[in-house]
Design an enzyme around this catalytic site. Structure first.
Site, PDB file in Angstrom:
ATOM      1  N   ARG A 128      53.155  46.431  47.956  1.00 33.99           N
ATOM      2  CA  ARG A 128      52.124  47.598  47.516  1.00 33.99           C
ATOM      3  C   ARG A 128      52.228  47.822  46.397  1.00 33.99           C
ATOM      4  NH1 ARG A 128      54.832  49.552  52.570  1.00 33.99           N
ATOM      5  NH2 ARG A 128      53.524  48.829  54.149  1.00 33.99           N
ATOM      6  N   LYS A 150      40.061  47.225  36.400  1.00 34.88           N
ATOM      7  CA  LYS A 150      39.457  46.803  37.346  1.00 34.88           C
ATOM      8  C   LYS A 150      40.178  45.395  37.809  1.00 34.88           C
ATOM      9  CE  LYS A 150      35.145  48.921  36.841  1.00 34.88           C
ATOM     10  NZ  LYS A 150      33.504  48.706  36.710  1.00 34.88           N
ATOM     11  N   GLU A 192      29.861  40.687  25.872  1.00 31.96           N
ATOM     12  CA  GLU A 192      30.492  41.591  26.111  1.00 31.96           C
ATOM     13  C   GLU A 192      30.595  42.814  24.787  1.00 31.96           C
ATOM     14  OE1 GLU A 192      30.555  42.741  29.057  1.00 31.96           O
ATOM     15  OE2 GLU A 192      31.213  41.283  30.504  1.00 31.96           O
ATOM     16  N   LYS A 234      36.043  50.834  24.806  1.00 28.52           N
ATOM     17  CA  LYS A 234      36.250  50.760  26.368  1.00 28.52           C
ATOM     18  C   LYS A 234      37.342  51.626  26.560  1.00 28.52           C
ATOM     19  CE  LYS A 234      37.107  47.895  30.288  1.00 28.52           C
ATOM     20  NZ  LYS A 234      36.596  46.887  31.055  1.00 28.52           N
ATOM     21  N   GLU A 244      35.440  54.933  37.496  1.00 27.31           N
ATOM     22  CA  GLU A 244      33.973  55.040  37.601  1.00 27.31           C
ATOM     23  C   GLU A 244      33.255  55.893  38.435  1.00 27.31           C
ATOM     24  OE1 GLU A 244      32.339  50.918  37.126  1.00 27.31           O
ATOM     25  OE2 GLU A 244      30.613  51.406  38.130  1.00 27.31           O
ATOM     26  N   ARG A 248      31.731  55.660  33.193  1.00 30.24           N
ATOM     27  CA  ARG A 248      32.323  54.279  33.173  1.00 30.24           C
ATOM     28  C   ARG A 248      31.280  53.088  33.690  1.00 30.24           C
ATOM     29  NH1 ARG A 248      37.957  51.313  34.590  1.00 30.24           N
ATOM     30  NH2 ARG A 248      37.467  49.175  34.259  1.00 30.24           N
ATOM     31  N   ASN A 252      28.512  48.741  32.530  1.00 25.30           N
ATOM     32  CA  ASN A 252      28.025  47.777  33.404  1.00 25.30           C
ATOM     33  C   ASN A 252      26.661  47.370  32.893  1.00 25.30           C
ATOM     34  OD1 ASN A 252      29.733  46.426  35.214  1.00 25.30           O
ATOM     35  ND2 ASN A 252      29.591  48.408  36.184  1.00 25.30           N
ATOM     36  N   HIS A 255      24.864  44.014  33.545  1.00 21.45           N
ATOM     37  CA  HIS A 255      25.526  43.089  34.935  1.00 21.45           C
ATOM     38  C   HIS A 255      24.824  43.241  35.978  1.00 21.45           C
ATOM     39  CE1 HIS A 255      28.753  43.775  32.162  1.00 21.45           C
ATOM     40  NE2 HIS A 255      29.511  43.287  32.605  1.00 21.45           N
ATOM     41  N   HIS A 259      25.004  39.860  37.520  1.00 21.88           N
ATOM     42  CA  HIS A 259      25.743  39.455  38.646  1.00 21.88           C
ATOM     43  C   HIS A 259      24.807  38.700  39.744  1.00 21.88           C
ATOM     44  CE1 HIS A 259      29.148  42.623  38.274  1.00 21.88           C
ATOM     45  NE2 HIS A 259      29.250  41.290  37.445  1.00 21.88           N
ATOM     46  N   HIS A 272      29.804  34.335  33.308  1.00 16.97           N
ATOM     47  CA  HIS A 272      29.747  35.828  33.664  1.00 16.97           C
ATOM     48  C   HIS A 272      29.102  36.388  31.992  1.00 16.97           C
ATOM     49  CE1 HIS A 272      30.517  39.732  34.664  1.00 16.97           C
ATOM     50  NE2 HIS A 272      31.043  40.062  33.559  1.00 16.97           N
TER      51      HIS A 272
HETATM   52  P1  NAD Z   1      37.167  32.382  32.767  1.00 15.52           P
HETATM   53  O1  NAD Z   1      38.410  33.249  33.075  1.00 15.52           O
HETATM   54  O2  NAD Z   1      36.678  31.651  33.718  1.00 15.52           O
HETATM   55  O3  NAD Z   1      37.513  31.454  31.516  1.00 15.52           O
HETATM   56  C1  NAD Z   1      36.632  30.924  31.045  1.00 15.52           C
HETATM   57  C2  NAD Z   1      36.949  29.340  30.841  1.00 15.52           C
HETATM   58  O4  NAD Z   1      37.705  29.105  29.534  1.00 15.52           O
HETATM   59  C3  NAD Z   1      37.938  28.846  31.770  1.00 15.52           C
HETATM   60  O5  NAD Z   1      37.709  27.402  32.055  1.00 15.52           O
HETATM   61  C4  NAD Z   1      39.409  29.156  31.397  1.00 15.52           C
HETATM   62  O6  NAD Z   1      40.358  27.982  31.747  1.00 15.52           O
HETATM   63  C5  NAD Z   1      39.007  28.591  29.884  1.00 15.52           C
HETATM   64  N1  NAD Z   1      40.004  29.426  28.857  1.00 15.52           N
HETATM   65  C6  NAD Z   1      40.652  30.437  28.804  1.00 15.52           C
HETATM   66  N2  NAD Z   1      41.301  30.572  27.743  1.00 15.52           N
HETATM   67  C7  NAD Z   1      41.393  29.472  26.976  1.00 15.52           C
HETATM   68  C8  NAD Z   1      41.582  29.144  25.523  1.00 15.52           C
HETATM   69  N3  NAD Z   1      42.255  29.950  24.818  1.00 15.52           N
HETATM   70  N4  NAD Z   1      41.322  27.992  25.228  1.00 15.52           N
HETATM   71  C9  NAD Z   1      40.632  26.864  26.083  1.00 15.52           C
HETATM   72  N5  NAD Z   1      40.037  27.419  27.121  1.00 15.52           N
HETATM   73  C10 NAD Z   1      40.249  28.653  27.757  1.00 15.52           C
HETATM   74  O7  NAD Z   1      36.045  33.459  32.373  1.00 15.52           O
HETATM   75  P2  NAD Z   1      35.943  34.674  31.612  1.00 15.52           P
HETATM   76  O8  NAD Z   1      34.666  34.729  30.539  1.00 15.52           O
HETATM   77  O9  NAD Z   1      37.256  34.847  30.483  1.00 15.52           O
HETATM   78  O10 NAD Z   1      36.290  36.084  32.453  1.00 15.52           O
HETATM   79  C11 NAD Z   1      34.982  36.011  33.342  1.00 15.52           C
HETATM   80  C12 NAD Z   1      35.556  36.735  34.377  1.00 15.52           C
HETATM   81  O11 NAD Z   1      35.994  38.232  34.134  1.00 15.52           O
HETATM   82  C13 NAD Z   1      34.685  37.015  35.636  1.00 15.52           C
HETATM   83  O12 NAD Z   1      35.088  36.723  36.898  1.00 15.52           O
HETATM   84  C14 NAD Z   1      34.161  38.555  35.707  1.00 15.52           C
HETATM   85  O13 NAD Z   1      33.616  39.230  36.734  1.00 15.52           O
HETATM   86  C15 NAD Z   1      35.503  38.975  35.251  1.00 15.52           C
HETATM   87  N6  NAD Z   1      35.447  40.484  34.201  1.00 15.52           N
HETATM   88  C16 NAD Z   1      36.199  41.357  34.864  1.00 15.52           C
HETATM   89  C17 NAD Z   1      36.166  42.555  33.964  1.00 15.52           C
HETATM   90  C18 NAD Z   1      36.902  43.572  34.507  1.00 15.52           C
HETATM   91  O14 NAD Z   1      36.791  44.637  33.912  1.00 15.52           O
HETATM   92  N7  NAD Z   1      38.005  43.405  35.441  1.00 15.52           N
HETATM   93  C19 NAD Z   1      35.170  42.653  32.972  1.00 15.52           C
HETATM   94  C20 NAD Z   1      34.611  41.674  32.523  1.00 15.52           C
HETATM   95  C21 NAD Z   1      34.316  40.335  33.408  1.00 15.52           C
HETATM   96  N1  GLY Z   2      33.672  45.753  32.833  1.00 12.77           N
HETATM   97  C1  GLY Z   2      33.227  46.863  33.195  1.00 12.77           C
HETATM   98  C2  GLY Z   2      34.394  47.919  33.372  1.00 12.77           C
HETATM   99  O1  GLY Z   2      35.568  47.598  33.193  1.00 12.77           O
HETATM  100  O2  GLY Z   2      34.011  48.880  33.985  1.00 12.77           O
END
Ligand code: NAD
Ligand code: GLY
Length: 371
Positions: A128, A150, A192, A234, A244, A248, A252, A255, A259, A272
């Site tokens: 939890r 998030k 972003e 942010k 949100e 907030r 997006n 997005h 998405h 993404h």
């Molecule tokens: P990812 O986590 O898939 O990373 C991209 C690629 O880069 C992967 O293959 C990873 O292994 C590689 N990588 C990571 N760091 C590296 C480094 N330093 N050197 C070499 N390779 C490296 O993708 P991302 O773009 O980081 O994240 C996308 C995800 O984040 C999506 O699932 C999206 O929905 C989510 N997201 C969440 C929020 C939130 O607020 N929580 C906001 C935006 C995006």
């Molecule tokens: N990436 C959108 C949020 O954090 O709200």
């Protein structure tokens, strides 16, 4: 800008009362034990990473954490957006239980947004709730996903549809890890960063336009400024509307279209940030058709997205009724209410709002923006 000059460490505070925390941004932080001082005390730390990032960065993190924890465990997940799912999440619980991890165990998310979102969700659920720390290694994760709490996973029917709001204890953004990031991932992160301009700060947008080459060349001073300013924007938004209920949603921007592209093509085809880049251009077109911005604004945004190395033309998601398919996918969005899609539109310089739009108008945008 000086490519070899290391900028001083910056701290950005996320002000959320007793859930407040700091984002540290600087060079050489990941392997520095001092970066992990004063976290909740525990005997065990579990680093969650993936098969790409762990070989690069798990060892220095492990060594730094050994100054604070008796046991530092490492779990390596399969890499990729297609693994942001239940079976992979289950691997985290398997590791925690198999190692008899107690409810004080601290999880460390070492990777991009996929690892960060899944580790945060596992931390929210395990017994939890256990503490977790974000150690983001992509530009996208440093400017967005690691900040704000998030967490979650994808469902085959919709992106990020299962999850929780759960804040980390700290975010450690080490600029040095960006040196190994593939160029496509750097561009995804720039999407972003660009996003924060139209929704909140057009002066920052102008700065990005003037410095896009420095960012693409990974000049540390430019990257440090862009990451710091993005985190400040942010932090201000999340500080006002953590869960949100309104404001907030502006984070997006792009997005809803993005998405749809990601899930419509199958997770992992478009990254993404690529979906967000192209989605912002589509959302700007929609804003124009709603009479909120002029053609010059759309063209300015499109040019910057393209200069960042991102796609500006949407893919065809159906050979039969492409716009219909986009609409169908966009109805499965957390912002939708009673089946009505709500889009983040730009309604003035540095200002965004949530609006619905007639399907016919959205179809026009999709037809105009897809190749
Ligand atoms: P990812 O986590 O898939 O990373 C991209 C690629 O880069 C992967 O293959 C990873 O292994 C590689 N990588 C990571 N760091 C590296 C480094 N330093 N050197 C070499 N390779 C490296 O993708 P991302 O773009 O980081 O994240 C996308 C995800 O984040 C999506 O699932 C999206 O929905 C989510 N997201 C969440 C929020 C939130 O607020 N929580 C906001 C935006 C995006
Ligand atoms: N990436 C959108 C949020 O954090 O709200």
């Amino acid at each position: 800008m000086h490519a070899n000059f290391s900028p001083a460490t910056q701290q950005v505070l996320i002000a959320l009362g007793e859930r407040s925390y700091a984002i540290a941004i600087g060079a050489g932080l990941l392997g520095d034990p001092a970066a992990y001082r004063n976290l909740p005390s525990a005997s065990t730390a579990l680093i969650v990473s993936n098969g790409t990032v762990a070989p690069l960065y798990a060892q220095p993190l492990q060594r730094a954490l050994q100054a604070h924890y008796q046991r530092v465990l490492l779990l390596t997940l399969p890499d990729g957006e297609m693994h942001k799912d239940w079976p992979t999440l289950q691997l985290i619980f398997d590791a925690l239980l198999a190692n008899a991890c107690d409810r004080k165990t601290v999880l460390f998310a070492l990777g991009g947004g996929v690892v960060g979102d899944m580790t945060g969700f596992a931390a929210a659920c395990y017994m939890r709730g256990v503490p977790f720390v974000q150690v983001p290694t992509t530009l996208l994760a440093q400017v967005d996903s690691s900040v704000g709490g998030k967490t979650g996973i994808n469902h085959p029917l919709g992106k990020n549809m299962v999850g929780a709001f759960y804040q980390p204890q700290r975010v450690i953004c080490d600029l040095d890890v960006l040196k190994t990031l593939p160029p496509r991932e750097l561009s995804a992160g720039l999407a972003e960063i660009i996003k924060y301009g139209p929704i909140a700060d057009m002066a920052f947008f102008g700065w990005i336009e003037a410095n896009i080459e420095a960012l693409l060349a990974r000049e540390p001073v430019a990257l440090a400024y862009a990451i710091g300013r993005s985190c400040e924007i942010k932090a201000a938004v999340v500080g006002q509307d953590e869960r949100e209920s309104g404001l907030r949603a502006i984070l997006n921007f792009g997005h809803t279209f993005g998405h749809a592209i990601e899930s419509g093509l199958g997770y992992g085809q478009w990254h993404h940030g690529e979906g967000v880049g192209c989605g912002m251009v589509m959302a700007a077109h929609l804003s124009q058709r709603l009479g909120l911005v002029d053609a010059a604004f759309v063209s300015r945004l499109r040019t910057l997205v393209q200069r960042a190395g991102l796609p500006v033309t949407g893919p065809k998601l159906s050979p039969v009724d492409n716009a219909g398919r986009y609409l169908e996918l966009m109805r499965v969005d957390k912002k939708a209410e009673a089946g009505e899609i709500r889009f983040v539109v730009i309604d003035g310089p540095g200002s965004a709002a949530l609006r619905s739009a007639p399907d016919a108008l959205v179809r026009e945008v999709i037809d105009a923006c897809c190749g």
